[in-house]
Design a protein around this motif. Structure first.
Motif, PDB file in Angstrom:
ATOM      1  N   PHE A 276       0.791  -1.233   0.000  1.00 19.72           N
ATOM      2  CA  PHE A 276       0.000   0.000   0.000  1.00 19.72           C
ATOM      3  C   PHE A 276       0.826   1.287   0.000  1.00 19.72           C
ATOM      4  O   PHE A 276       0.262   2.373  -0.055  1.00 19.72           O
ATOM      5  CB  PHE A 276      -0.949   0.014   1.206  1.00 19.72           C
ATOM      6  CG  PHE A 276      -2.049  -0.999   1.110  1.00 19.72           C
ATOM      7  CD1 PHE A 276      -3.014  -0.907   0.113  1.00 19.72           C
ATOM      8  CD2 PHE A 276      -2.127  -2.067   1.996  1.00 19.72           C
ATOM      9  CE1 PHE A 276      -4.039  -1.835   0.012  1.00 19.72           C
ATOM     10  CE2 PHE A 276      -3.145  -3.009   1.900  1.00 19.72           C
ATOM     11  CZ  PHE A 276      -4.103  -2.891   0.907  1.00 19.72           C
ATOM     12  N   LEU A 277       2.151   1.152   0.102  1.00 19.37           N
ATOM     13  CA  LEU A 277       3.011   2.332   0.249  1.00 19.37           C
ATOM     14  C   LEU A 277       2.739   3.407  -0.801  1.00 19.37           C
ATOM     15  O   LEU A 277       2.608   4.583  -0.487  1.00 19.37           O
ATOM     16  CB  LEU A 277       4.484   1.889   0.193  1.00 19.37           C
ATOM     17  CG  LEU A 277       5.525   2.972   0.462  1.00 19.37           C
ATOM     18  CD1 LEU A 277       5.301   3.603   1.826  1.00 19.37           C
ATOM     19  CD2 LEU A 277       6.934   2.401   0.399  1.00 19.37           C
ATOM     20  N   GLN A 278       2.610   2.990  -2.062  1.00 20.93           N
ATOM     21  CA  GLN A 278       2.441   3.976  -3.143  1.00 20.93           C
ATOM     22  C   GLN A 278       1.036   4.566  -3.195  1.00 20.93           C
ATOM     23  O   GLN A 278       0.852   5.770  -3.156  1.00 20.93           O
ATOM     24  CB  GLN A 278       2.780   3.341  -4.505  1.00 20.93           C
ATOM     25  CG  GLN A 278       4.196   2.815  -4.610  1.00 20.93           C
ATOM     26  CD  GLN A 278       5.248   3.853  -4.209  1.00 20.93           C
ATOM     27  OE1 GLN A 278       5.158   5.022  -4.567  1.00 20.93           O
ATOM     28  NE2 GLN A 278       6.226   3.428  -3.424  1.00 20.93           N
ATOM     29  N   GLN A 279       0.025   3.663  -3.240  1.00 25.12           N
ATOM     30  CA  GLN A 279      -1.354   4.146  -3.459  1.00 25.12           C
ATOM     31  C   GLN A 279      -1.997   4.740  -2.211  1.00 25.12           C
ATOM     32  O   GLN A 279      -2.736   5.700  -2.283  1.00 25.12           O
ATOM     33  CB  GLN A 279      -2.253   2.983  -3.931  1.00 25.12           C
ATOM     34  CG  GLN A 279      -2.496   2.967  -5.427  1.00 25.12           C
ATOM     35  CD  GLN A 279      -1.276   2.463  -6.175  1.00 25.12           C
ATOM     36  OE1 GLN A 279      -0.623   1.528  -5.727  1.00 25.12           O
ATOM     37  NE2 GLN A 279      -0.967   3.098  -7.294  1.00 25.12           N
ATOM     38  N   HIS A 280      -1.736   4.123  -1.061  1.00 22.28           N
ATOM     39  CA  HIS A 280      -2.449   4.538   0.161  1.00 22.28           C
ATOM     40  C   HIS A 280      -1.474   4.782   1.306  1.00 22.28           C
ATOM     41  O   HIS A 280      -1.417   4.003   2.263  1.00 22.28           O
ATOM     42  CB  HIS A 280      -3.468   3.464   0.563  1.00 22.28           C
ATOM     43  CG  HIS A 280      -4.399   3.089  -0.547  1.00 22.28           C
ATOM     44  ND1 HIS A 280      -5.373   3.935  -1.025  1.00 22.28           N
ATOM     45  CD2 HIS A 280      -4.488   1.956  -1.290  1.00 22.28           C
ATOM     46  CE1 HIS A 280      -6.025   3.338  -2.007  1.00 22.28           C
ATOM     47  NE2 HIS A 280      -5.508   2.140  -2.190  1.00 22.28           N
ATOM     48  N   PRO A 281      -0.685   5.856   1.217  1.00 24.82           N
ATOM     49  CA  PRO A 281       0.361   6.073   2.232  1.00 24.82           C
ATOM     50  C   PRO A 281      -0.174   6.183   3.662  1.00 24.82           C
ATOM     51  O   PRO A 281       0.543   5.898   4.602  1.00 24.82           O
ATOM     52  CB  PRO A 281       1.039   7.379   1.789  1.00 24.82           C
ATOM     53  CG  PRO A 281       0.245   7.916   0.656  1.00 24.82           C
ATOM     54  CD  PRO A 281      -0.662   6.863   0.148  1.00 24.82           C
ATOM     55  N   PHE A 282      -1.476   6.547   3.816  1.00 25.20           N
ATOM     56  CA  PHE A 282      -2.023   6.666   5.179  1.00 25.20           C
ATOM     57  C   PHE A 282      -1.933   5.331   5.932  1.00 25.20           C
ATOM     58  O   PHE A 282      -1.835   5.288   7.151  1.00 25.20           O
ATOM     59  CB  PHE A 282      -3.470   7.172   5.163  1.00 25.20           C
ATOM     60  CG  PHE A 282      -4.488   6.182   4.639  1.00 25.20           C
ATOM     61  CD1 PHE A 282      -5.200   5.380   5.514  1.00 25.20           C
ATOM     62  CD2 PHE A 282      -4.728   6.052   3.273  1.00 25.20           C
ATOM     63  CE1 PHE A 282      -6.126   4.454   5.046  1.00 25.20           C
ATOM     64  CE2 PHE A 282      -5.647   5.131   2.796  1.00 25.20           C
ATOM     65  CZ  PHE A 282      -6.355   4.330   3.685  1.00 25.20           C
ATOM     66  N   LEU A 283      -1.957   4.215   5.178  1.00 23.42           N
ATOM     67  CA  LEU A 283      -1.893   2.905   5.826  1.00 23.42           C
ATOM     68  C   LEU A 283      -0.517   2.621   6.408  1.00 23.42           C
ATOM     69  O   LEU A 283      -0.379   1.806   7.317  1.00 23.42           O
ATOM     70  CB  LEU A 283      -2.258   1.803   4.833  1.00 23.42           C
ATOM     71  CG  LEU A 283      -3.753   1.610   4.614  1.00 23.42           C
ATOM     72  CD1 LEU A 283      -4.006   0.554   3.571  1.00 23.42           C
ATOM     73  CD2 LEU A 283      -4.469   1.239   5.908  1.00 23.42           C
ATOM     74  N   VAL A 284       0.505   3.301   5.879  1.00 22.19           N
ATOM     75  CA  VAL A 284       1.856   3.106   6.412  1.00 22.19           C
ATOM     76  C   VAL A 284       1.878   3.536   7.874  1.00 22.19           C
ATOM     77  O   VAL A 284       2.429   2.853   8.738  1.00 22.19           O
ATOM     78  CB  VAL A 284       2.881   3.911   5.576  1.00 22.19           C
ATOM     79  CG1 VAL A 284       4.267   3.840   6.206  1.00 22.19           C
ATOM     80  CG2 VAL A 284       2.908   3.366   4.148  1.00 22.19           C
ATOM     81  N   HIS A 285       1.235   4.675   8.170  1.00 28.12           N
ATOM     82  CA  HIS A 285       1.197   5.155   9.553  1.00 28.12           C
ATOM     83  C   HIS A 285       0.472   4.150  10.453  1.00 28.12           C
ATOM     84  O   HIS A 285       0.902   3.892  11.570  1.00 28.12           O
ATOM     85  CB  HIS A 285       0.502   6.518   9.635  1.00 28.12           C
ATOM     86  CG  HIS A 285       1.203   7.577   8.843  1.00 28.12           C
ATOM     87  ND1 HIS A 285       0.572   8.695   8.368  1.00 28.12           N
ATOM     88  CD2 HIS A 285       2.487   7.671   8.443  1.00 28.12           C
ATOM     89  CE1 HIS A 285       1.443   9.439   7.702  1.00 28.12           C
ATOM     90  NE2 HIS A 285       2.607   8.834   7.731  1.00 28.12           N
TER      91      HIS A 285
END
Length: 435
Positions: A276-285
């Motif tokens: 998900f790093l590229q498309q949905h960076p909020f999930l990284v947090h």
């Protein structure tokens, strides 16, 4: 004017009553019309009469009118609908799917706008009614139940008045089952119920019941399943489910002395991070929050991160975002706190070289966390301090002395850097107090 004419048309009882209701429904999409309508004498009474009619078509059309009214953001409009709430609940156990769905979304909308509506619905038995609806085989109904419940659980009085009722009902076990089977069946409903669980967990201090229902192993194994979905095969909206599931697990682990996590969960977290790093960076947090809670008090989890060789992947996230930087540094501090062995393993990576540029960031929180990590590394591996000086770390620390909130920590580290290796560290006490 026009609104009165529509009401009269609906009241007349003529053949084309349904057509008048249809026209009224279109008119009620307008905020101003909604307010005018509820002020008219007998308007809600008329709609209620038609809503409880034995003629299915009229009943459905009246339900659509009520649904339009429920969209109003004016509490007075929601409160005008108070006489209808008991009927809305009654028809949830009816035979018409469309009517059940309309009633659910109407209730959900009314609940958002008005405390008076919520106060009335609880003694009318909304929680037991939802507990029976959640056993419906229809995805549309399940999603509607999730919507109503998530609105109720976000109400300001939820911790004292609503959550205890929900926990006393059959809802929690069904919610958990639906969330965990979301990949196979009802994705939309799984997302709604995952948020419901999140609202319960973060607003209710004692989650014994969810733990007893096996929430931690169930959600952990769901994350393993989610991580196994390759981006090509992942169902639409997968990230919408991952987010609340990560939060639920994160908060449950923070609140309890749970058994250390399965190593596979760590691997799954990093797979999700990469996916998900590229498309949905909020999930990284979200992933990093969970990683922080996993590593905070659990030495075995810190060891697993090293044994599974996940450290390089973690360090790659050091510069992914402002908040990401702080969270990665926090996880590294959790590891460094565990002692000399962990610090040596951390220093086998080119860690000091990666920390140096972070000391020049404009974000005091990130810099503070970076100083904290350096302190732990120097404390357990004094040789690292000399290495840091060789790389130009001394100048970077001196620059931090001009930032009031970081001054003391930077000074303590400079004292440590100036110590000959093997001498007792003077900076220890100061730093522990100010961190």
């Amino acid at each position: 004017g026009q609104v009165l004419e529509l009401l009269r048309g609906v009241q007349r009882g003529s053949e084309d009553r349904r057509r008048w209701l249809g026209r009224l429904r279109w008119a009620l999409q307008n905020e101003e019309t909604q307010q005018k309508f509820v002020r008219l004498d007998g308007s809600i009474r008329t709609l209620t009469g038609l809503f409880t009619s034995s003629l299915a078509e009229l009943q459905l059309e009246a339900a659509r009118c009520l649904h339009e009214l429920s969209h109003s953001s004016v509490p007075a409009v929601a409160e005008a609908c108070l006489p209808v709430t008991s009927y809305l609940l009654t028809y949830l156990s009816g035979h018409s799917l469309e009517l059940t769905e309309l009633c659910l979304y109407t209730l959900g909308n009314l609940v958002v706008e008005s405390e008076a509506v919520r106060k009335q619905l609880l003694p009318q038995g909304i929680i037991p009614v939802l507990a029976s609806c959640i056993q419906s085989p229809h995805e549309a109904v399940l999603e509607g139940v999730g919507y109503v419940l998530s609105q109720l659980l976000q109400a300001k009085e939820a911790p004292t008045e609503i959550i205890p009722l929900v926990l006393d009902s059959a809802l929690p076990q069904h919610m958990l089952q639906l969330v965990c089977s979301g990949l196979k069946t009802a994705m939309g409903a799984a997302v709604e119920f995952a948020w419901c669980l999140h609202y319960i967990i973060c607003r209710h201090k004692d989650n014994e019941l969810l733990l007893a229902l096996g929430a931690v192993p169930a959600l952990s194994s769901l994350l393993l399943d989610l991580a196994a979905q390759t981006p090509q095969e992942a169902p639409e909206g997968l990230e919408l489910l991952v987010c609340p599931v990560l939060r639920c697990l994160s908060n449950l682990l923070a609140q309890t002395d749970c058994q250390g996590p399965d190593r596979r969960l760590l691997v799954a977290l990093f797979l999700i991070l990469q996916c998900f790093l590229q498309q949905h960076p909020f999930l990284v947090h979200e992933c990093l929050w969970l990683l922080n809670n996993l590593t905070a008090d659990d030495p075995s989890c810190c060891s697993a991160l090293l044994c599974l060789d996940l450290l390089p992947a973690l360090l790659q996230l050091l510069t992914c975002s402002q908040m990401g930087t702080v969270l990665v540094l926090t996880v590294l501090c959790n590891m460094a706190e565990k002692g000399r062995f962990q610090c040596q393993r951390l220093l086998q990576q080119p860690l000091l070289a990666q920390l140096l540029p972070l000391l020049t960031l404009p974000d005091p929180e990130a810099v503070g966390q970076c100083l904290e990590l350096l302190h732990l590394l120097f404390l357990h591996c004094p040789e690292a301090a000399a290495d840091f000086t060789r790389q130009g770390g001394h100048q970077a620390l001196e620059q931090q002395q001009s930032t009031p909130e970081l001054q003391e920590r930077a000074q303590a580290l400079l004292d440590m850097v100036r110590q000959p290796p093997g001498a007792p560290s003077a900076g220890q006490a100061t730093l522990a107090a100010s961190s």
